[in-house]
Scaffold this motif. Structure first.
Motif, short mmCIF file in Angstrom:
data_model
loop_
_atom_site.label_atom_id
_atom_site.label_comp_id
_atom_site.label_asym_id
_atom_site.label_seq_id
_atom_site.Cartn_x
_atom_site.Cartn_y
_atom_site.Cartn_z
N SER A 148 -5.38 2.44 1.41
CA SER A 148 -6.69 1.88 1.04
C SER A 148 -6.63 0.37 0.84
CB SER A 148 -7.27 2.58 -0.19
OG SER A 148 -6.45 2.43 -1.31
N THR A 149 -5.50 -0.13 0.35
CA THR A 149 -5.37 -1.58 0.16
C THR A 149 -5.23 -2.28 1.51
OG1 THR A 149 -4.25 -1.10 -1.92
CG2 THR A 149 -4.14 -3.38 -1.16
N LYS A 166 -9.33 3.93 -3.78
CA LYS A 166 -9.63 5.21 -3.14
C LYS A 166 -8.58 6.22 -3.61
CE LYS A 166 -10.03 7.45 1.30
NZ LYS A 166 -9.72 7.43 2.69
N THR A 196 0.83 -1.20 0.00
CA THR A 196 0.00 0.00 0.00
C THR A 196 0.86 1.24 0.00
OG1 THR A 196 -1.88 1.08 1.08
CG2 THR A 196 -0.20 0.15 2.53
N TYR A 233 -0.18 1.08 -9.74
CA TYR A 233 0.38 2.43 -9.87
C TYR A 233 1.03 2.54 -11.23
CZ TYR A 233 -0.60 3.96 -5.16
OH TYR A 233 -1.27 4.37 -4.03
N GLY A 265 0.02 1.59 -14.03
CA GLY A 265 -0.12 0.35 -14.78
C GLY A 265 0.63 -0.85 -14.23
#
Ligand SMILES: Cc1cc2nc3c(=O)[nH]c(=O)nc-3n(C[C@H](O)[C@H](O)[C@H](O)COP(=O)(O)O)c2cc1C
Length: 184
Positions: A28-29, A138, A24, A71, A73
């Protein structure tokens, strides 16, 4: 004898547990990983929740649930490193993966992110997850740190003027984790 018995009990308990591990940048993860871990525990499984950076060994776990955001891709670099470091073990036990990415409920965006995820997976042909899911993420431009903050100011950036959002679907997340219990 007693000590040996205790050790054996400990081994049995430890090797029966499932590792839920996450990468993360903005948290959010991690929150999704916590919900996945809680749901698996409610299903009666023994779960260890750890950030990927802190995991030294997969010894003692019988399955791994890996969560990472995209992030630019790519999977978060902690996840790329984790997959390289633990490749051998991850080919020998069930692995489930969830990815966070899209920040808007927009079909076109989701299609593009599915393509990004397919490209990431193609880099790890040895990885055959028992479950794979993409969840909304998020995004809060006010909380970005350098260099993301700078990137978001560039007119050519895909983040330029993207509004704050939280499209994590907690019902879908818990349902996925609940179904996962039977596969691990
Ligand atoms: C600099 C930056 C780049 C991003 N790039 C992508 C991307 O390429 N694909 C995608 O689906 N989401 C992208 N996102 C959205 C994140 O994956 C999403 O915000 C996720 O919830 C972040 O997870 P974290 O809070 O655990 O770090 C990006 C977000 C930022 C801030």
């Amino acid at each position: 004898m007693c000590v040996r018995q205790n050790q054996r009990d400990k081994e049995i308990t430890t090797s029966d547990s499932i590792l839920v591990t996450y990468a993360t940048r903005y948290g959010s993860t991690q929150a999704v990983a916590e919900a996945v871990a809680a749901t698996l525990r409610e299903s009666g499984l023994e779960v260890d929740l750890q950030p990927m950076r802190k995991v030294r060994t997969l010894e003692g776990y019988r399955a791994v649930v890996l969560g990472a955001p995209l992030y630019m891709g790519r999977w978060h670099k902690d996840a790329q490193r984790f997959l390289s470091l633990h490749q051998k073990t991850l080919t020998q036990q069930p692995v489930a993966i969830f990815t966070l990415g899209p920040t808007q409920p927009d079909e076109k965006e989701w299609e593009g992110v599915h393509a990004q995820l397919d490209q990431e997976l193609a880099k790890y042909p040895w990885l055959t997850p028992v479950a794979l899911e993409l969840f909304g993420g998020k995004y809060d431009p006010a909380k970005l740190r350098f260099p993301d903050k700078l990137l978001a100011t560039l007119p050519a950036s895909p983040l330029h003027q993207v509004p704050a959002s939280d499209v994590r679907d907690w019902t879908a997340i818990r349902a996925w984790a609940s179904n996962l219990a039977a596969k691990l």
